[in-house]
Design a protein around this motif. Structure first.
Motif, PDB file in Angstrom:
ATOM      1  N   LEU A  49       4.816 -12.264  -8.924  1.00 31.47           N
ATOM      2  CA  LEU A  49       5.675 -12.308  -7.738  1.00 31.47           C
ATOM      3  C   LEU A  49       4.932 -11.990  -6.434  1.00 31.47           C
ATOM      4  CD1 LEU A  49       8.914 -10.584  -9.114  1.00 31.47           C
ATOM      5  CD2 LEU A  49       8.565 -13.013  -8.672  1.00 31.47           C
ATOM      6  N   ARG A  50       3.735 -11.433  -6.528  1.00 23.63           N
ATOM      7  CA  ARG A  50       3.053 -10.985  -5.308  1.00 23.63           C
ATOM      8  C   ARG A  50       2.721 -12.135  -4.362  1.00 23.63           C
ATOM      9  NH1 ARG A  50       0.241  -6.327  -3.902  1.00 23.63           N
ATOM     10  NH2 ARG A  50       0.300  -5.559  -6.046  1.00 23.63           N
ATOM     11  N   ALA A  51       2.289 -13.262  -4.904  1.00 25.44           N
ATOM     12  CA  ALA A  51       1.813 -14.357  -4.051  1.00 25.44           C
ATOM     13  C   ALA A  51       2.881 -14.831  -3.070  1.00 25.44           C
ATOM     14  CB  ALA A  51       1.334 -15.521  -4.915  1.00 25.44           C
ATOM     15  N   ASN A  52       4.105 -14.926  -3.526  1.00 28.88           N
ATOM     16  CA  ASN A  52       5.161 -15.474  -2.674  1.00 28.88           C
ATOM     17  C   ASN A  52       6.071 -14.429  -2.039  1.00 28.88           C
ATOM     18  OD1 ASN A  52       4.440 -18.191  -3.149  1.00 28.88           O
ATOM     19  ND2 ASN A  52       5.517 -18.164  -5.114  1.00 28.88           N
ATOM     20  N   PHE A  53       6.054 -13.204  -2.573  1.00 30.90           N
ATOM     21  CA  PHE A  53       7.066 -12.243  -2.116  1.00 30.90           C
ATOM     22  C   PHE A  53       6.496 -10.871  -1.752  1.00 30.90           C
ATOM     23  CE2 PHE A  53       9.050 -15.188  -5.167  1.00 30.90           C
ATOM     24  CZ  PHE A  53       9.917 -15.832  -4.289  1.00 30.90           C
ATOM     25  N   PRO A 272      19.444 -31.384 -16.733  1.00 30.65           N
ATOM     26  CA  PRO A 272      19.799 -30.098 -16.129  1.00 30.65           C
ATOM     27  C   PRO A 272      18.862 -29.766 -14.992  1.00 30.65           C
ATOM     28  CG  PRO A 272      18.615 -29.757 -18.185  1.00 30.65           C
ATOM     29  CD  PRO A 272      18.858 -31.236 -18.069  1.00 30.65           C
ATOM     30  N   GLY A 273      19.324 -28.935 -14.075  1.00 30.30           N
ATOM     31  CA  GLY A 273      18.485 -28.568 -12.943  1.00 30.30           C
ATOM     32  C   GLY A 273      19.102 -27.457 -12.132  1.00 30.30           C
ATOM     33  N   SER A 274      18.575 -27.266 -10.941  1.00 31.99           N
ATOM     34  CA  SER A 274      19.068 -26.222 -10.048  1.00 31.99           C
ATOM     35  C   SER A 274      18.962 -26.717  -8.615  1.00 31.99           C
ATOM     36  CB  SER A 274      18.239 -24.943 -10.220  1.00 31.99           C
ATOM     37  OG  SER A 274      16.945 -25.122  -9.657  1.00 31.99           O
ATOM     38  N   ALA A 275      19.390 -25.879  -7.690  1.00 30.83           N
ATOM     39  CA  ALA A 275      19.334 -26.249  -6.273  1.00 30.83           C
ATOM     40  C   ALA A 275      17.905 -26.548  -5.828  1.00 30.83           C
ATOM     41  CB  ALA A 275      19.933 -25.125  -5.424  1.00 30.83           C
ATOM     42  N   LEU A 276      16.938 -25.937  -6.488  1.00 29.04           N
ATOM     43  CA  LEU A 276      15.533 -26.177  -6.152  1.00 29.04           C
ATOM     44  C   LEU A 276      15.151 -27.644  -6.337  1.00 29.04           C
ATOM     45  CD1 LEU A 276      13.898 -23.104  -7.922  1.00 29.04           C
ATOM     46  CD2 LEU A 276      14.089 -23.446  -5.461  1.00 29.04           C
ATOM     47  N   ALA A 340      17.966 -12.738  -3.141  1.00 24.67           N
ATOM     48  CA  ALA A 340      18.603 -14.027  -3.421  1.00 24.67           C
ATOM     49  C   ALA A 340      18.590 -14.955  -2.212  1.00 24.67           C
ATOM     50  CB  ALA A 340      20.037 -13.816  -3.894  1.00 24.67           C
ATOM     51  N   LYS A 341      18.562 -14.400  -1.028  1.00 20.48           N
ATOM     52  CA  LYS A 341      18.541 -15.222   0.181  1.00 20.48           C
ATOM     53  C   LYS A 341      17.138 -15.716   0.524  1.00 20.48           C
ATOM     54  CE  LYS A 341      22.787 -13.495   2.277  1.00 20.48           C
ATOM     55  NZ  LYS A 341      23.435 -12.838   3.441  1.00 20.48           N
ATOM     56  N   LYS A 342      16.140 -15.240  -0.226  1.00 20.09           N
ATOM     57  CA  LYS A 342      14.767 -15.688  -0.001  1.00 20.09           C
ATOM     58  C   LYS A 342      14.354 -16.793  -0.970  1.00 20.09           C
ATOM     59  CE  LYS A 342      13.309 -11.228   1.844  1.00 20.09           C
ATOM     60  NZ  LYS A 342      13.288 -11.721   3.238  1.00 20.09           N
ATOM     61  N   VAL A 343      15.085 -16.928  -2.062  1.00 19.97           N
ATOM     62  CA  VAL A 343      14.732 -17.910  -3.087  1.00 19.97           C
ATOM     63  C   VAL A 343      15.999 -18.247  -3.861  1.00 19.97           C
ATOM     64  CG1 VAL A 343      14.154 -16.156  -4.825  1.00 19.97           C
ATOM     65  CG2 VAL A 343      13.051 -18.408  -4.931  1.00 19.97           C
ATOM     66  N   ALA A 344      16.005 -19.400  -4.519  1.00 18.04           N
ATOM     67  CA  ALA A 344      17.233 -19.872  -5.169  1.00 18.04           C
ATOM     68  C   ALA A 344      17.475 -19.189  -6.511  1.00 18.04           C
ATOM     69  CB  ALA A 344      17.179 -21.384  -5.348  1.00 18.04           C
ATOM     70  N   ILE A 345      17.787 -17.881  -6.445  1.00 18.11           N
ATOM     71  CA  ILE A 345      18.214 -17.139  -7.631  1.00 18.11           C
ATOM     72  C   ILE A 345      19.532 -16.457  -7.279  1.00 18.11           C
ATOM     73  CG2 ILE A 345      15.976 -16.873  -8.706  1.00 18.11           C
ATOM     74  CD1 ILE A 345      17.390 -13.969  -6.790  1.00 18.11           C
TER      75      ILE A 345
END
Length: 429
Positions: A49-53, A272-276, A340-345
Motif C-alpha cells: 500500500l505504500r506506493a500509492n497511499f 464481473p467487475g467494479s467501478a474501476l 474509501a474516497k481515495k480509491v474504489a473500495i
C-alpha cells in the motif's frame, strides 16, 4: 495490498505454522487485556500500500500518535509477491508485527497457532461498529472467536454487452436476474451466434458454488461439502454451457485478466467487475462503453459475495492496549470513509454505506456502480471459506475442468475435489 477486484479475488497460499510459533512479544506471550493505558511503540504491517497511499498512512499514524501521546507506530509495508510466505516466516521466527494487514485465509492459520488475538474477548465493545458479514469474515471454523477487525471491502456488479444481447434476440434492458435466466440466455446467445459469442468466460469457483446456495463445509468446519446435490446441479449446468460454447472454450485456463480482455473485445457478453473497470472500458473500448449494461450479481441466496481485508492484532504483543487501539483506529468509521474516497473500495463499518457518497446519484456510471455495490454490501458475505487454500482452489479447478471436458461426471469430479481438499485440510491442521 493492491486494491482491485482481481487482487481481492486472489487468495494467498496456505500457511502451515508450528503451534509453538511466537510473535514479536517473545516466548512468554502478551496480554489479552486491552483495557490498560494506550502507550508504547508498536509495529504496523500493510500489504503493498505504500506506493500509492503513503500520504494517507502517514497522516493516519500522525493522528493516532496525537490522540495517544506516548505512542509511536512504525509502519512496515511488504510487497504483494510473497506476502503469505513473509507472514509465515515472521510467525515462525517470532518477528510478527504487532498489527498486521491480513485477508481471512491468512488469519486462519495464525489463529490456529494462537498468534491472532481474539477480538471478541479483547475488543468486543467495538463489535457493533461493523457490518455483521464483515465481522464474521474473520472467524475460523473450529475456533471460538473473531481474529481481525474488518477493514476495507469490495464487490461489484455484472457488466453485460447490450449490443450482443440485442443481436441474440434478448432484451438488452432485461438482463438475467436468476441462474435459470442466465443459463437460458447463455444458450440462446451461443445458438444465435453459431458459437462465436460466449456469455461467460470463467469456470465456477468455490464462491460461485456459495452464491448458488451450495453448502461449502460441514457444520463443524472439519470437511468440505460442495459435492452435494446442488453442487452437482451447478456443475452439470456449466457442462451444458461448455458443450454449447455458451461458456468460453478458454475458460479452463482463464485468468481474471484474460476474461476481462475477452469482454473488452466483445467475444464474451457478460463479466464481473467494479467501478474501476468503467474507466478502462471508456478509454480502451469506447464502442463497448456506449453499449455497457450494469446489473447485480446473480445469487440464489439473496446475498452477494464480498471480498474483505482485515487488521489483525498479534496475540504475543507486549503492547496489547496500544495495538488494539491502533487496529480499531485504522478501521473506524471516520478513517475507513476517508480511505474509501481515495480509491474504489468500501468501508466495513455499520452506517457508513448510508453516507451520501454511497447513496446519491450524479448521473455517471461510476456513481451508479458505487451505489449499487454499497447497497448490496450491507448484507453481503464472504463465501470463500477461510480454510480454503490456494492448493484447494487448484484442486477444485482441475476437477471442474475434467467434468467440463467429459473426462469425469460432475458428481465424480466434485467427489474427487472434496476428497483432495479434505486431505489438504488435514495437512494444514
Amino acid at each position: 495490498m493492491r486494491i482491485s477486484r482481481r487482487t481481492f479475488a486472489a487468495a494467498a497460499v496456505a500457511l502451515v505454522l508450528p503451534l509453538s510459533a511466537c510473535g514479536s512479544g517473545g516466548d512468554d506471550g502478551g496480554s489479552t487485556d486491552a483495557s490498560g493505558r494506550v502507550e508504547g511503540d508498536i509495529t504496523f504491517q500493510t500489504w503493498n500500500l505504500r506506493a500509492n497511499f503513503k500520504p494517507y498512512f502517514d497522516g493516519l499514524i500522525a493522528d493516532f500518535e496525537k490522540k495517544y501521546p506516548g505512542t509511536h507506530v512504525k509502519w512496515i509495508d511488504q510487497p504483494a509477491e510473497g506476502y503469505a510466505d513473509k507472514i509465515s516466516a515472521d510467525a515462525a521466527g517470532g518477528t510478527l508485527p504487532d498489527v498486521v494487514n491480513v485477508s481471512p485465509d491468512l488469519v486462519a492459520p495464525l489463529a490456529e497457532a494462537g498468534l491472532a488475538l481474539d477480538l471478541d474477548k479483547a475488543a468486543g465493545e467495538y463489535r457493533s461498529e461493523y457490518l455483521d458479514g464483515a465481522w464474521a469474515s474473520h472467524r475460523v471454523p473450529g475456533l471460538n472467536g473473531t481474529y481481525a477487525f474488518p477493514w476495507y471491502l469490495n464487490t461489484g456488479p455484472l457488466f453485460y454487452n447490450k449490443s450482443l444481447f440485442e443481436k441474440a434476440g434478448l432484451d438488452p434492458s432485461a438482463p438475467p436476474k436468476t441462474y435459470g435466466e442466465l443459463f437460458a440466455d447463455a444458450l440462446q446467445m451461443a445458438r444465435k451466434s453459431d458459437g462465436r459469442v460466449a456469455t461467460l468466460a470463467n469456470v465456477p469457483t468455490v464462491e460461485d458454488f456459495g452464491r448458488y446456495g451450495v453448502r461449502l463445509m460441514n457444520k463443524e468446519g472439519t470437511g468440505f461439502a460442495f459435492n452435494d446435490t446442488k453442487g452437482v446441479e451447478l456443475l452439470t449446468k456449466y457442462k451444458e454451457l461448455y458443450d454449447a460454447k455458451a461458456l468460453d472454450p478458454q475458460a479452463l485456463t482463464a485468468t481474471p485478466e484474460s476474461s476481462g480482455k475477452k469482454f473488452l473485445t466483445e467475444a464474451v457478453a457478460m463479466n464481473p467487475g467494479s467501478a474501476l473497470d468503467l474507466g478502462n472500458f471508456k478509454k480502451q473500448a469506447p464502442n463497448l462503453y456506449k453499449n455497457i449494461g450494469i446489473t447485480d450479481q446473480i445469487t440464489s441466496t439473496g446475498h452477494v459475495n464480498m471480498y474483505v481485508m482485515g487488521v489483525m492484532v498479534n496475540s504475543r504483543t507486549k503492547r496489547t492496549p496500544a495495538a488494539v487501539a491502533f487496529a480499531h483506529f485504522v478501521t473506524d468509521a471516520r478513517n475507513q470513509m476517508s480511505f474509501a474516497k481515495k480509491v474504489a473500495i468500501f468501508p466495513s463499518t455499520a452506517g457508513s454505506l448510508d453516507d451520501p457518497y454511497f447513496t446519491e446519484e450524479d448521473g455517471t456510471d461510476e456513481t451508479r456502480v458505487r451505489i449499487a455495490a454499497a447497497k448490496s454490501l450491507k448484507s453481503a458475505v464472504n463465501y470463500t471459506p477461510v480454510l480454503f487454500s490456494e492448493q484447494m482452489k487448484t484442486a477444485l479447478r482441475n476437477e471442474v475442468a475434467k467434468a467440463l471436458q467429459g473426462k469425469e461426471s460432475p458428481k465424480s469430479a466434485l467427489d474427487n475435489a472434496v476428497k483432495a481438499c479434505d486431505q489438504l485440510l488435514k495437512q494444514q491442521g
